[in-house]
Design a protein around this motif. Structure first.
Motif, short mmCIF file in Angstrom:
data_model
loop_
_atom_site.label_atom_id
_atom_site.label_comp_id
_atom_site.label_asym_id
_atom_site.label_seq_id
_atom_site.Cartn_x
_atom_site.Cartn_y
_atom_site.Cartn_z
N TYR A 48 1.89 8.54 8.67
CA TYR A 48 2.64 8.64 7.41
C TYR A 48 3.52 7.41 7.23
CZ TYR A 48 5.95 10.27 3.91
OH TYR A 48 6.73 10.37 2.81
N ARG A 49 4.20 7.01 8.30
CA ARG A 49 5.04 5.83 8.24
C ARG A 49 4.22 4.59 7.88
NH1 ARG A 49 6.84 6.01 13.27
NH2 ARG A 49 8.08 7.83 12.80
N ALA A 50 3.04 4.46 8.46
CA ALA A 50 2.18 3.32 8.17
C ALA A 50 1.73 3.32 6.71
CB ALA A 50 0.96 3.33 9.11
N VAL A 51 1.43 4.49 6.18
CA VAL A 51 1.01 4.58 4.77
C VAL A 51 2.17 4.19 3.85
CG1 VAL A 51 0.37 6.23 2.96
CG2 VAL A 51 -0.82 6.25 5.13
N VAL A 52 3.37 4.66 4.15
CA VAL A 52 4.53 4.32 3.32
C VAL A 52 4.82 2.82 3.39
CG1 VAL A 52 7.03 4.63 3.09
CG2 VAL A 52 5.55 6.61 3.43
N ILE A 53 4.75 2.24 4.57
CA ILE A 53 4.99 0.80 4.72
C ILE A 53 3.92 0.01 3.97
CG2 ILE A 53 4.96 -1.09 6.39
CD1 ILE A 53 6.42 0.83 8.32
N ALA A 54 2.68 0.45 4.06
CA ALA A 54 1.59 -0.23 3.34
C ALA A 54 1.81 -0.14 1.83
CB ALA A 54 0.24 0.36 3.73
N ALA A 55 2.30 1.00 1.35
CA ALA A 55 2.55 1.16 -0.08
C ALA A 55 3.66 0.21 -0.54
CB ALA A 55 2.93 2.61 -0.40
N PHE A 56 4.74 0.13 0.24
CA PHE A 56 5.81 -0.80 -0.10
C PHE A 56 5.32 -2.25 -0.06
CE2 PHE A 56 8.96 2.61 1.02
CZ PHE A 56 9.57 2.65 -0.22
N GLN A 57 4.50 -2.56 0.92
CA GLN A 57 3.96 -3.91 1.03
C GLN A 57 3.07 -4.23 -0.17
OE1 GLN A 57 4.71 -6.19 3.49
NE2 GLN A 57 3.69 -7.62 2.14
#
Length: 159
Positions: A48-57
């Motif tokens: 989940y953290r990786a998906v959120v970071i990817a979305a922000f990126q």
């Protein structure tokens, strides 16, 4: 004779005793299952953290692209305006008879090239704007799983 002893009511005691003591002597199976479940939760949190970071990126990259597009559109518009003015001056010189038609055609070609470049820069900017809407979860206003609010019964309320 041993089979007959299994039908004995006392044999049921040993059967129940075996079932009761089974969880005690499981050799850590329950502990390992709990540990596996906890690690699965940690893994889900990391995903989940990786998906959120990817979305922000993705949003940040799109905003940076839009910033670069704004500079490109400004430069292309300036080049278009400069070549248009140059073409106007060259046409005046042609009318005065100081240059030939080949130079006018070359100036027209430069202006049209600048026009195409400017249109391409704007198209890229529009595409990146659409990419920003997508990165922000585009289409959220068209969701079908949420009912729209009912219409207001009093139309004069907004006046």
């Amino acid at each position: 004779m041993r089979i007959a002893q299994l039908a004995n009511p006392g044999a049921a005691f040993f059967s129940v005793l075996g079932q009761v003591t089974q969880p005690i002597f499981d050799a850590g199976t329950l502990f390992r299952r709990q540990r596996a479940s906890e690690e699965t939760l940690v893994q889900a949190q990391a995903q989940y953290r990786a998906v959120v970071i990817a979305a922000f990126q993705n949003v940040a990259d799109t905003l940076r692209a839009l910033q670069a597009d704004a500079s490109a559109v400004a430069a292309a518009s300036a080049a278009e305006k400069a070549t248009e003015e140059s073409l106007g001056l060259i046409r005046k010189q042609y009318s005065a008879g100081s240059i030939n038609s080949t130079q006018v055609l070359i100036a027209q070609q430069g202006y049209l090239s600048a026009l195409v470049t400017s249109a391409g820069a704007r198209a890229t900017q529009y595409a990146d704007t659409a990419a920003l809407f997508q990165a922000l979860g585009g289409g959220w206003w068209n969701r079908v799983d949420v009912a729209p609010p009912p219409p207001e019964p009093d139309p004069l309320k907004f006046l």
